[in-house]
Scaffold this motif. Structure first.
Motif, mmCIF file in Angstrom:
data_model
loop_
_atom_site.group_PDB
_atom_site.id
_atom_site.type_symbol
_atom_site.label_atom_id
_atom_site.label_comp_id
_atom_site.label_asym_id
_atom_site.label_seq_id
_atom_site.Cartn_x
_atom_site.Cartn_y
_atom_site.Cartn_z
ATOM 1 N N GLN A 42 36.628 8.568 -5.252
ATOM 2 C CA GLN A 42 35.177 8.749 -5.216
ATOM 3 C C GLN A 42 34.435 7.625 -5.924
ATOM 4 N N ARG A 43 35.056 7.097 -6.980
ATOM 5 C CA ARG A 43 34.493 5.958 -7.708
ATOM 6 C C ARG A 43 35.594 4.927 -7.878
ATOM 7 N N LEU A 44 35.306 3.693 -7.502
ATOM 8 C CA LEU A 44 36.314 2.641 -7.588
ATOM 9 C C LEU A 44 35.781 1.473 -8.400
ATOM 10 N N PHE A 45 36.406 1.230 -9.555
ATOM 11 C CA PHE A 45 36.169 -0.044 -10.242
ATOM 12 C C PHE A 45 37.213 -1.010 -9.717
ATOM 13 N N LYS A 46 36.779 -2.066 -9.065
ATOM 14 C CA LYS A 46 37.717 -2.991 -8.447
ATOM 15 C C LYS A 46 37.605 -4.373 -9.090
ATOM 16 N N LEU A 47 38.707 -4.806 -9.683
ATOM 17 C CA LEU A 47 38.769 -6.182 -10.174
ATOM 18 C C LEU A 47 39.295 -7.035 -9.008
ATOM 19 N N TYR A 48 38.483 -7.070 -7.990
ATOM 20 C CA TYR A 48 38.863 -7.657 -6.703
ATOM 21 C C TYR A 48 37.556 -8.013 -6.006
ATOM 22 N N PRO A 49 37.382 -9.258 -5.579
ATOM 23 C CA PRO A 49 36.063 -9.720 -5.129
ATOM 24 C C PRO A 49 35.577 -9.042 -3.850
ATOM 25 N N LEU A 72 31.695 0.163 5.102
ATOM 26 C CA LEU A 72 30.334 0.389 5.581
ATOM 27 C C LEU A 72 30.049 1.862 5.838
ATOM 28 N N GLN A 73 31.106 2.666 5.983
ATOM 29 C CA GLN A 73 30.932 4.097 6.251
ATOM 30 C C GLN A 73 31.257 4.983 5.057
ATOM 31 N N THR A 74 32.080 4.492 4.147
ATOM 32 C CA THR A 74 32.562 5.334 3.061
ATOM 33 C C THR A 74 31.446 5.732 2.100
ATOM 34 N N LYS A 75 31.620 6.888 1.485
ATOM 35 C CA LYS A 75 30.703 7.337 0.434
ATOM 36 C C LYS A 75 31.223 6.954 -0.954
ATOM 37 N N MET A 76 32.365 6.272 -1.003
ATOM 38 C CA MET A 76 32.948 5.851 -2.276
ATOM 39 C C MET A 76 31.993 4.912 -3.017
ATOM 40 N N GLN A 77 31.811 5.167 -4.306
ATOM 41 C CA GLN A 77 30.987 4.299 -5.138
ATOM 42 C C GLN A 77 31.828 3.143 -5.648
ATOM 43 N N CYS A 78 31.357 1.917 -5.441
ATOM 44 C CA CYS A 78 32.079 0.737 -5.931
ATOM 45 C C CYS A 78 31.407 0.192 -7.181
ATOM 46 N N ILE A 79 32.220 -0.198 -8.123
ATOM 47 C CA ILE A 79 31.775 -0.846 -9.349
ATOM 48 C C ILE A 79 32.601 -2.134 -9.483
ATOM 49 N N GLU A 80 31.990 -3.276 -9.353
ATOM 50 C CA GLU A 80 30.578 -3.569 -9.254
ATOM 51 C C GLU A 80 30.015 -3.209 -7.868
ATOM 52 N N PRO A 81 28.679 -2.939 -7.798
ATOM 53 C CA PRO A 81 28.071 -2.516 -6.545
ATOM 54 C C PRO A 81 27.921 -3.665 -5.553
ATOM 55 N N ALA A 82 27.598 -3.324 -4.306
ATOM 56 C CA ALA A 82 27.512 -4.330 -3.246
ATOM 57 C C ALA A 82 26.441 -5.379 -3.525
#
Length: 376
Positions: free
Chosen positions: A218-225, A239-249
């Motif tokens: 549900q929440r992803l902190f990604k150390l990945y560009p 583009l479809q997922t409801k997953m929250q990315c950190i850092e944001p788009a």
């Protein structure tokens, strides 16, 4: 900003390994406490002020790009333009970033670039140099509130959903930074899971990303560009997922060198900016040619008088920007001459400390050494 020579502490390697800073000697010499940089309190106050002003300027630049829809020069795949806009307008949570500055302690710091999506160097900036300070200069202070500010920023997230921390486990440096950030989130009261990027799966029917236990992320902190994720096979599902990315788009705009000409256009002749353009002829005098997505000093060309300094790498197809050259301060003690670059951290909207990297050349790379600092 004075560079002083010191005698390394006995047993510092064991201390750092116990703290999780296991990559202290990557490339033979990374952490280097044969030296330290001494600042005055006034210099630190100025760095703090400049960092927060640059951050606010960067946010204004994102707002302008979103308002105008001027994404073309960023070489971001068009399907992601709306995701950036939605992310910005929703005020999606952002954790941190790092401004790289050229400054010798007098005059004005100059912004070289903004590492806004996946900056590393946290363990050494936050934990390692603080322990060094307690042992070497306990009577002095350090510009370093990273740990406390990271915890406080994580606490702005609701505690209900777990945060998955993903990165490249084969990179000891990336994994160490990821583990440290996870620890700060846990200290903030969040539930966490850590996994390799390659262990993330996708339920294509529901556009739901899952972990190795098939649990939804549900929440992803990604150390990945972001620029890598956009172009991979699972990219369209983002583009479809409801997953929250950190850092944001919306951080895609700030981690891109195309933001440098935009900042110069918005804030011409600002004392902390360097002239920057998509066209070389607009830059007078010495200059640097940077790919939009360059990382760790790759594919940089530096033109100084009749001299040209270049680094190799895999970037450049996406386009370049040209930036006025602000040479890094040079220190020569006759033993290890070096150019120094200041990395100034922002957490949330607050300046949070600095880390200093040294290199034998004007281009700071992944092999550059980390030098601790203090102020009096």
């Amino acid at each position: 900003m004075e560079r002083i020579q010191l005698k390394p502490r006995h047993g510092w390697q064991q201390q750092f390994e116990q703290l999780g800073f296991t990559y202290h000697s990557i490339d033979d010499l990374y952490w280097d406490e044969r030296y330290a940089y001494r600042f005055t309190s006034d210099q630190i106050d100025h760095l703090e002020s400049v960092t927060e002003e640059l951050h606010q300027m960067a946010l204004q630049a994102v707002g302008q790009v979103v308002r105008e829809g001027s994404y073309e020069k960023f070489a971001i795949p068009e399907p992601f333009w709306k995701k950036i806009e939605d992310s910005w307008l929703a005020g999606e949570f952002s954790l941190y970033g790092r401004f790289d500055l050229s400054w010798n302690g007098s005059g004005e710091p100059k912004l070289l670039e903004y590492n806004a999506d996946t900056p590393t160097g946290l363990v050494e900036s936050s934990v390692a140099q603080w322990y060094w300070l307690q042992d070497v200069f306990p009577q002095h202070d350090q510009f370093n509130s990273l740990h406390e500010k990271l915890i406080a920023q994580w606490q702005k997230l609701s505690a209900g959903k777990p945060v998955h921390f993903a990165g490249i486990s084969a990179s000891e440096e990336d994994w160490g930074n990821l583990s440290y950030l996870r620890d700060t989130a846990m200290q903030a009261g969040l539930r966490t899971v850590q996994l390799d990027m390659s262990d993330i799966g996708l339920n294509a029917d529901t556009a739901t990303f899952v972990d190795q236990d098939n649990q939804p992320i549900q929440r992803l902190f990604k150390l990945y560009p972001w620029e890598w994720m956009c172009r991979e096979s699972f990219g369209p599902a983002l583009l479809q997922t409801k997953m929250q990315c950190i850092e944001p788009a919306w951080k895609m705009l700030l981690s891109n060198k195309a933001i440098l000409p935009l900042l110069w256009e918005m804030f011409p002749s600002h004392p902390n900016l360097l002239a920057a353009s998509f066209e070389q002829w607009r830059i007078s005098g010495d200059y640097v040619k940077k790919p939009l997505y360059s990382r760790e000093g790759d594919n940089i060309s530096l033109y100084q008088g009749s001299q040209i300094l270049r680094t190799e790498g895999q970037y450049g197809a996406e386009g370049y920007v040209f930036q006025q050259l602000a040479p890094l301060p040079f220190y020569d003690d006759g033993v290890t001459p070096a150019f120094a670059c200041i990395g100034s951290w922002i957490v949330g909207d607050q300046a949070a400390g600095i880390g200093i990297r040294e290199d034998a050349t004007l281009i700071t790379k992944d092999t550059s050494r980390f030098i601790p600092h203090f102020f009096t």
